[in-house]
Design an enzyme around this catalytic site. Structure first.
Site, PDB file in Angstrom:
ATOM      1  CG  ASP A  11    -143.738 -17.529  -0.065  1.00  0.00           C
ATOM      2  OD1 ASP A  11    -143.033 -18.078   0.809  1.00  0.00           O
ATOM      3  OD2 ASP A  11    -143.998 -16.302  -0.049  1.00  0.00           O
ATOM      4  CG  ASP A  16    -140.069 -19.507   1.261  1.00  0.00           C
ATOM      5  OD1 ASP A  16    -139.762 -18.315   1.072  1.00  0.00           O
ATOM      6  OD2 ASP A  16    -141.140 -19.875   1.743  1.00  0.00           O
ATOM      7  CG  ASN A 159    -141.289  -8.087   6.923  1.00  0.00           C
ATOM      8  OD1 ASN A 159    -142.524  -8.127   6.936  1.00  0.00           O
ATOM      9  ND2 ASN A 159    -140.551  -9.157   6.693  1.00  0.00           N
ATOM     10  CG  ASN A 167    -145.029 -15.231   5.094  1.00  0.00           C
ATOM     11  OD1 ASN A 167    -144.831 -14.924   3.916  1.00  0.00           O
ATOM     12  ND2 ASN A 167    -144.208 -16.020   5.782  1.00  0.00           N
ATOM     13  CG  HIS A 236    -137.288 -13.654   7.946  1.00  0.00           C
ATOM     14  ND1 HIS A 236    -137.184 -12.856   9.053  1.00  0.00           N
ATOM     15  CD2 HIS A 236    -136.940 -12.871   6.889  1.00  0.00           C
ATOM     16  CE1 HIS A 236    -136.812 -11.641   8.710  1.00  0.00           C
ATOM     17  NE2 HIS A 236    -136.660 -11.621   7.386  1.00  0.00           N
TER      18      HIS A 236
HETATM   19  C1  BDR Z   1    -141.385 -13.832   5.270  1.00  0.00           C
HETATM   20  O1  BDR Z   1    -141.739 -13.075   4.115  1.00  0.00           O
HETATM   21  C2  BDR Z   1    -141.177 -13.643   2.969  1.00  0.00           C
HETATM   22  O2  BDR Z   1    -140.675 -12.634   2.132  1.00  0.00           O
HETATM   23  C3  BDR Z   1    -140.128 -14.608   3.439  1.00  0.00           C
HETATM   24  O3  BDR Z   1    -140.001 -15.707   2.562  1.00  0.00           O
HETATM   25  C4  BDR Z   1    -140.618 -15.046   4.783  1.00  0.00           C
HETATM   26  O4  BDR Z   1    -141.503 -16.143   4.689  1.00  0.00           O
HETATM   27  C5  BDR Z   1    -140.625 -12.935   6.215  1.00  0.00           C
HETATM   28  O5  BDR Z   1    -141.395 -11.830   6.546  1.00  0.00           O
HETATM   29 CA    CA Z   2    -141.538 -17.548   2.716  1.00  0.00          CA
END
Ligand code: BDR
Ligand code: CA
Length: 311
Positions: A11, A16, A159, A167, A236
């Protein structure tokens, strides 16, 4: 060693994008296709970003197939405050000229795995909606996949919320289907990926990478957070790709992961039991990241990609 075949469900999304640069530049990996999902921003933008990245980086032969716009059962959430309205922070890549592939991401995943049982690893770095639908549509994907590696979840703190990582929180029902499907999910979560911080020293090296640095990497990471001498935005999603290139970078431990779908404060939490308590593990969970070697790998690959972007 022949390259490991992968399909990346994503995404884009700042991190990404950085993950796609890493996968594209790594001879250890062969990208068979990119599938997109609504997540950080809406599906139209994640798909458009994947198309722009494909042309900017120069892998026009890899199909980009759009998939699910939103979660299975819930209303859509996004992370535009982290990734910007476009999804790529301050990066302004030229519009793509090559089209999306025909068909739907879920069918692409099913058919690609069916065509080469045991050979293709699925890497999911966005919400798990497409992967869950693939499992529901054709449960044998869990046998055909060489593996499933996700960037998602956390066994410490979240988060999106104190308990949940983005995700998983974006589509907890999908994540519950994926973790409950009978395969072993390699879960690289925030516990590991928070260590992949773009420090000043890293950003300085990126800045010296010509157009790749000034038009993509720096406008992305610079938007994502404040870069300091010993801290900075964590990229990440690149951790999941790095794990496939060099599994020794991330320590994995078997665990049972249950996804909370009902919790009032904990929806989307990946409840991770390393003690197993008599249950069969359904996941290998990342617990440590060798940060120095991670950045050595990334910056080497990025430097190589930078040369090809200049040409
Ligand atoms: C994930 O959440 C998205 O905002 C980032 O692309 C990553 O895949 C990290 O928590
Ligand atoms: Ca992502």
């Amino acid at each position: 060693m022949p390259a490991q075949k992968i399909v990346i469900d994503c995404d884009p999304g700042i991190d990404d994008a950085l993950a796609l640069v890493l996968a594209h530049g790594s001879p250890e990996l062969e990208i068979l296709g990119i599938t997109t999902v609504g997540g950080n921003v809406d599906l139209a933008r994640t798909t458009d970003n994947a198309l722009r990245l494909r042309e900017f980086l120069g892998f026009g032969g890899v199909p980009v197939t759009p998939g699910s716009a939103g979660a299975l059962l819930r209303s859509r959430v996004n992370a535009a405050e982290v990734h910007g309205d476009s999804g790529l922070g301050g990066a302004l890549l030229p519009p793509a000229t090559l089209p999306v592939a025909a068909g739907h991401a879920v069918d692409f995943i099913v058919e690609t795995l069916r065509a080469a049982p045991g050979e293709v690893t699925l890497v999911a770095i966005g919400p798990l909606t497409n992967v869950a639908l693939a499992v529901l549509k054709e449960p044998r994907v869990t046998e055909w996949a060489r593996g499933l590696t996700i960037l998602g979840g956390s066994y410490t703190r979240g988060n999106f919320s104190p308990a949940a990582e983005f995700n998983i929180a974006a589509d907890p029902e999908a994540a519950a289907i994926v973790f409950g499907a009978g395969w072993t999910v390699t879960m690289i979560g925030l516990d590991v990926s928070r260590g992949a911080m773009t420090t000043r020293a890293v950003a300085d090296r990126m800045e010296a990478m010509g157009r790749l640095g000034t038009e993509l990497l720096i406008p992305c990471v610079g938007f994502h957070g404040t870069i300091t001498a010993d801290g900075g935005p964590a990229i990440h999603d690149a951790c999941a790709i790095a794990h496939l290139i060099d599994p020794s970078l991330i320590t994995l431990e078997p665990a049972v992961v249950d996804v909370e779908t009902a919790g009032r404060f904990t929806s989307g939490m990946t409840v991770t039991d390393f003690a197993l308590r008599g249950r069969t593990p359904n996941a290998l969970v990342g617990t440590t990241l060798d940060t120095d070697r991670f950045w050595d790998l990334l910056l080497d690959v990025y430097a190589r990609v930078a040369e090809s972007v200049e040409r």
